[in-house]
Scaffold this active site. Structure first.
Site, PDB file in Angstrom:
ATOM      1  N   LEU A 171       0.851  -1.202   0.000  1.00  0.00           N
ATOM      2  CA  LEU A 171       0.000   0.000   0.000  1.00  0.00           C
ATOM      3  C   LEU A 171       0.879   1.241   0.000  1.00  0.00           C
ATOM      4  O   LEU A 171       1.100   1.872   1.029  1.00  0.00           O
ATOM      5  CB  LEU A 171      -0.924  -0.014   1.230  1.00  0.00           C
ATOM      6  CG  LEU A 171      -2.254  -0.724   1.001  1.00  0.00           C
ATOM      7  CD1 LEU A 171      -2.050  -2.215   0.834  1.00  0.00           C
ATOM      8  CD2 LEU A 171      -3.215  -0.440   2.130  1.00  0.00           C
ATOM      9  N   ALA A 172       1.378   1.579  -1.161  1.00  0.00           N
ATOM     10  CA  ALA A 172       2.321   2.689  -1.262  1.00  0.00           C
ATOM     11  C   ALA A 172       2.250   3.234  -2.682  1.00  0.00           C
ATOM     12  O   ALA A 172       2.819   2.666  -3.604  1.00  0.00           O
ATOM     13  CB  ALA A 172       3.734   2.212  -0.933  1.00  0.00           C
ATOM     14  N   GLU A 173       1.531   4.332  -2.848  1.00  0.00           N
ATOM     15  CA  GLU A 173       1.250   4.816  -4.199  1.00  0.00           C
ATOM     16  C   GLU A 173       2.499   5.295  -4.928  1.00  0.00           C
ATOM     17  O   GLU A 173       2.655   5.081  -6.128  1.00  0.00           O
ATOM     18  CB  GLU A 173       0.196   5.927  -4.162  1.00  0.00           C
ATOM     19  CG  GLU A 173      -1.229   5.432  -3.928  1.00  0.00           C
ATOM     20  CD  GLU A 173      -1.522   5.074  -2.484  1.00  0.00           C
ATOM     21  OE1 GLU A 173      -0.677   5.359  -1.607  1.00  0.00           O
ATOM     22  OE2 GLU A 173      -2.592   4.508  -2.226  1.00  0.00           O
ATOM     23  N   GLN A 197      -6.345   3.402  -6.060  1.00  0.00           N
ATOM     24  CA  GLN A 197      -7.645   2.929  -5.603  1.00  0.00           C
ATOM     25  C   GLN A 197      -8.731   4.005  -5.646  1.00  0.00           C
ATOM     26  O   GLN A 197      -9.848   3.733  -6.032  1.00  0.00           O
ATOM     27  CB  GLN A 197      -7.500   2.371  -4.197  1.00  0.00           C
ATOM     28  CG  GLN A 197      -8.468   1.259  -3.903  1.00  0.00           C
ATOM     29  CD  GLN A 197      -7.964   0.376  -2.788  1.00  0.00           C
ATOM     30  OE1 GLN A 197      -7.650   0.850  -1.700  1.00  0.00           O
ATOM     31  NE2 GLN A 197      -7.885  -0.911  -3.046  1.00  0.00           N
ATOM     32  N   PHE A 198      -8.366   5.225  -5.252  1.00  0.00           N
ATOM     33  CA  PHE A 198      -9.313   6.336  -5.291  1.00  0.00           C
ATOM     34  C   PHE A 198      -8.556   7.621  -5.622  1.00  0.00           C
ATOM     35  O   PHE A 198      -7.363   7.751  -5.309  1.00  0.00           O
ATOM     36  CB  PHE A 198     -10.024   6.518  -3.944  1.00  0.00           C
ATOM     37  CG  PHE A 198     -11.097   5.502  -3.682  1.00  0.00           C
ATOM     38  CD1 PHE A 198     -12.391   5.697  -4.141  1.00  0.00           C
ATOM     39  CD2 PHE A 198     -10.804   4.340  -2.981  1.00  0.00           C
ATOM     40  CE1 PHE A 198     -13.375   4.755  -3.906  1.00  0.00           C
ATOM     41  CE2 PHE A 198     -11.793   3.398  -2.740  1.00  0.00           C
ATOM     42  CZ  PHE A 198     -13.081   3.599  -3.193  1.00  0.00           C
ATOM     43  N   ASP A 199      -9.305   8.574  -6.187  1.00  0.00           N
ATOM     44  CA  ASP A 199      -8.757   9.869  -6.584  1.00  0.00           C
ATOM     45  C   ASP A 199      -7.883  10.540  -5.537  1.00  0.00           C
ATOM     46  O   ASP A 199      -6.772  10.961  -5.799  1.00  0.00           O
ATOM     47  CB  ASP A 199      -9.934  10.800  -6.943  1.00  0.00           C
ATOM     48  CG  ASP A 199     -11.148  10.534  -6.061  1.00  0.00           C
ATOM     49  OD1 ASP A 199     -11.085  10.826  -4.865  1.00  0.00           O
ATOM     50  OD2 ASP A 199     -12.152  10.000  -6.594  1.00  0.00           O
ATOM     51  N   GLY A 200      -8.383  10.610  -4.301  1.00  0.00           N
ATOM     52  CA  GLY A 200      -7.659  11.344  -3.265  1.00  0.00           C
ATOM     53  C   GLY A 200      -6.396  10.650  -2.799  1.00  0.00           C
ATOM     54  O   GLY A 200      -5.602  11.225  -2.057  1.00  0.00           O
ATOM     55  N   PRO A 240       0.179  10.823  -2.866  1.00  0.00           N
ATOM     56  CA  PRO A 240       1.510  10.287  -2.525  1.00  0.00           C
ATOM     57  C   PRO A 240       2.326   9.908  -3.771  1.00  0.00           C
ATOM     58  O   PRO A 240       3.550   9.876  -3.711  1.00  0.00           O
ATOM     59  CB  PRO A 240       1.176   9.043  -1.687  1.00  0.00           C
ATOM     60  CG  PRO A 240      -0.168   9.330  -1.117  1.00  0.00           C
ATOM     61  CD  PRO A 240      -0.898  10.122  -2.175  1.00  0.00           C
ATOM     62  N   HIS A 292     -12.394  10.203  -1.241  1.00  0.00           N
ATOM     63  CA  HIS A 292     -12.889   9.166  -2.149  1.00  0.00           C
ATOM     64  C   HIS A 292     -13.781   9.755  -3.245  1.00  0.00           C
ATOM     65  O   HIS A 292     -14.466   9.004  -3.925  1.00  0.00           O
ATOM     66  CB  HIS A 292     -13.708   8.123  -1.371  1.00  0.00           C
ATOM     67  CG  HIS A 292     -12.886   7.217  -0.502  1.00  0.00           C
ATOM     68  ND1 HIS A 292     -12.216   7.660   0.606  1.00  0.00           N
ATOM     69  CD2 HIS A 292     -12.629   5.890  -0.589  1.00  0.00           C
ATOM     70  CE1 HIS A 292     -11.593   6.638   1.183  1.00  0.00           C
ATOM     71  NE2 HIS A 292     -11.817   5.556   0.472  1.00  0.00           N
TER      72      HIS A 292
END
Lengths: 400, 326
Positions: free
Chosen positions: B60-62, B84-87, B91, B131
């Site tokens: 889990l590390a954009e 996963q989501f816009d917001g 990162p 989200h």
């Protein structure tokens, strides 16, 4: 002597549980001033130029075999690499002072770390440098004058990364460690046995990207070597502003070995990097190598180290000069004579002259290059602005 | 059968499957894209059929996801990354802006960056903070990136494959509240150009320009306006970088009025750029200033307020009335 020696002794796959090294991350380590402490590190050549006796120093026994094949010819070659790199670097610094370059990031003092690791690489390995890896570029066969384009402001790179498997310099610190990790994931997918090496500094080790690169490479068991040149200073920030535990120990938390090597010892850097690369090739995953060294000059020509560090510190490191160390060794063992060093002097002067000439005659890019290579497949807005700008330029013709 | 009735979600899934079948270098990477098939199930079943080496569940590390995708692209792969989501894209914003977007230019054209970043975006699903955002302008502003958003199943199917085939990095915004809308997909058709606009409904009085989730709202507004005797044309932009200004201009030269609609904040949004350019191009055609309808200069509100924040039928119709009143 790796502090993490028991763990590093036996290469292992990442992700496996390992006993905590007895001396790792004790509170005492957290309070140590790492840049003042005399660290334990893998060393094969002392500052006086004497080969370390492996029998008397079992901690280096694991790494010494990796340079057992090194001949006197090889040593002279490394010496030449370091001298030429330092001469090139000095010339670039001078050219910046003369206004020919906008900026220069000197590698002065870090020659052994770069030549030792650079000469450990195979042609099919891939290098992701930061912006100070002039010695590694030299080892990869990149013409040093190509490194100057970005500092003169005529391009952002200046070489085709695929020609020498030497990626473009990366200015945003730490970013390239992720690129290296992704590239290494691809190498593994391809079933190739080449390896990838990512260079970064002690300052970059504070960046999240470096942690993410450590984690991704461990999770995917990627064939990548993280080669950190801990040169003690991130511009004006000392290492105690970057970390509370020695850098190489960080690898343990991610599940792969970390080794601290004397970064001013070209032979030790070669041995440890070869060791790490072989682990990668064997499918044993990443390694962190911390080359403990010192940046003798400024971070770049823009800063003034006299404002933030003590003369005594710099003097102490001068005594560990990587080039003088190998010279002493070559002289003491009869590996080279004065004639050799004099001839090398002539050769390095010729390099300096060539660099000077190339930089001063380096052509500015064509104005329309602004619009080139923004996109691979083209872009309507770029096309429109290119046409507008061309028309604007054309409006001057014959109008004067 | 060439024409199928598919949801946008299924069209995207079929599109990814086809791209992976056609090119073994296409990889899918992201959080939960494997076994789970993505939180919206867009990658459903792909890991089962293509294996863990090609459909890669990531930490889990954009920044790590995008940064390693860059490395894989350098090695010759074509990663399709799911954020996963816009917001959650921020990162990774550094890697996207300072690295991905510039690699081709920095290398004087020797490096290609065929990376697609899929982002389920925008609001309307009653989600919590981070989200429901519409950050498209932040990407469209960056030279080196291409930015697109499909509004229907056919475009979802075709545009994603076109994005994967592109040698440029493409930010692929998926209107998450439309995932379950069904539409016809002709899998044997010759698709429209990835960066061209499309007239979604013809009209003569006012042009509504929109993309992604707002296209449906504009079509509904046009329908409602028709009942009041107003003929509204709807242009689906499809691409936010580049923008098909020629397509908008053609419509505006016919209707002489333009309203741009998007969910993102109006200030410095896509509407601002389109208004400026269309004013330059169509100054003597315009009967009214270009108007904009969109989000406010405020954080995306809690879900209970999002119906007030998001442009709906009434706000769009109000803008149509204001345009016609000039």
């Amino acid at each position: 002597m790796t502090v993490e020696s028991t763990a590093a002794r036996k290469p292992r796959r990442s992700g496996t549980k390992r006993p905590a090294a007895a001396n790792a991350a004790k509170p005492a380590a957290a309070t140590a001033k790492t840049h003042d402490a005399e660290p334990q590190l893998v060393q094969l050549l002392t500052p006086e130029g004497v080969r370390v006796d492996v029998a008397e120093n079992p901690d280096v026994a694991e790494f010494a075999p990796f340079v057992a094949d090194i001949t006197t010819d090889d040593l002279r070659g490394f010496y030449r690499d370091m001298v030429m790199t330092r001469r090139f670097d000095g010339e670039a610094t001078a050219l910046q002072r003369q206004g020919e370059l906008g900026l220069w990031a000197s590698l002065l003092g870090q020659e052994a770390a770069q030549i030792g690791s650079g000469r450990a690489l195979r042609d099919d390995d891939y290098v992701f440098p930061t912006y100070r890896e002039h010695g590694v570029a030299w080892c990869r066969g990149v013409d040093p004058t190509n490194l100057l384009g970005m500092f003169r402001g005529v391009n952002h790179g200046g070489w085709d990364p695929t020609t020498n498997n030497f990626h473009l310099y990366t200015i945003v610190i730490g970013s390239q460690t992720l690129h290296a990790t992704g590239y290494a994931m691809g190498v593994a997918k391809d079933g190739a046995d080449s390896a990838v090496i990512a260079y970064f500094g002690d300052g970059a080790s504070s960046q999240g990207d470096v942690m993410e690169a450590f984690n991704f490479s461990a999770v995917y068991n990627s064939p990548v070597v993280f080669f950190c040149q801990n040169n003690q200073w991130a511009i004006s920030e000392p290492t105690e502003r970057q970390m509370r535990v020695p850098l190489y120990q960080r690898a343990q938390g991610f599940g792969f070995p970390g080794v601290r090597v004397d970064g001013n010892d070209v032979l030790a850097c070669l041995a440890v990097t070869r060791w790490a690369l072989e682990r990668a090739r064997r499918g044993e995953g990443p390694t962190l190598v911390e080359a403990f060294t010192y940046r003798m000059g400024a971070h770049t020509t823009s800063d003034d180290p006299t404002k933030y560090r003590r003369d005594e510190e710099t003097a102490a490191w001068e005594a560990k000069d990587p080039i003088l160390r190998l010279k002493a060794h070559l002289l003491a063992t009869g590996g080279a004579d004065e004639a050799y060093f004099e001839q090398l002097e002539v050769e390095s002067e010729a390099l300096g002259k060539r660099v000077r000439e190339v930089v001063r005659t380096m052509p500015d890019p064509d104005t329309m290059a602004i619009f080139e290579n923004v996109y691979a497949d083209g872009h309507a807005l770029v096309d429109e602005e290119r046409a507008q700008f061309a028309a604007y330029l054309a409006s001057f013709e014959g109008g004067e | 059968m060439a024409v199928q009735k598919l949801t946008i979600a299924k069209a995207l899934n079929d599109s990814l499957r086809k791209a992976m079948e056609e090119d073994p270098k296409v990889l899918i990477m992201g959080e939960d894209v494997g076994k789970l098939g993505g939180v919206f199930r867009i990658t459903d079943g792909l890991q089962k059929d293509f294996g863990e080496e090609r459909v890669i569940d990531t930490p889990l590390a954009e920044s790590g996801i995008v940064g390693t995708a860059i490395g894989l692209a350098l090695r010759g792969y074509r990663p399709v990354v799911e954020i996963q989501f816009d917001g959650f894209v921020f990162p990774a914003y550094d890697q996207i802006v300072t690295q991905l977007a510039k690699m081709h230019a920095r290398s004087l054209g020797t490096i290609k960056m065929p990376v697609v970043i899929r982002i389920p975006y925008a609001g309307g699903i009653g989600a919590v903070e981070h989200h429901s955002e519409s950050p498209e302008t932040l990407f469209a502003h960056v030279p080196g990136l291409k930015v697109v958003s499909p509004s229907n199943a056919s475009d979802a199917y075709w545009m994603l494959q076109q994005a994967i085939l592109s040698d440029d990095p493409v930010i692929f915004f998926e209107p998450k509240r439309r995932y379950w809308d069904k539409g016809e997909v002709d899998v044997e058709a010759i698709p429209d150009a990835l960066h061209g606009s499309r007239v979604a409904r013809t009209g003569t009085d006012v042009t509504l320009a929109a993309y992604g989730p707002m296209v449906k709202v504009c079509l509904q507004a046009a329908e409602a306006a028709a009942e009041e005797g107003k003929s509204v044309e709807v242009v689906d932009l499809r691409s936010m970088s580049p923008v098909d200004f020629d397509g908008i201009q053609a419509s505006v030269e016919k209707t002489r009025r333009l309203v741009v609609v998007h969910e993102a904040p109006v200030f410095l949004g896509m509407g601002s750029e389109i208004a400026a350019r269309i004013t330059e191009r169509c100054f003597y055609h315009l009967e009214a200033p270009v108007l904009r309808v969109g989000g406010y200069h405020a954080p995306y509100p809690p879900a209970r307020l999002e119906d007030e924040y998001l442009p709906g039928l009434d706000r769009v119709l109000d803008a149509v009335d204001r345009s016609l009143a000039y």
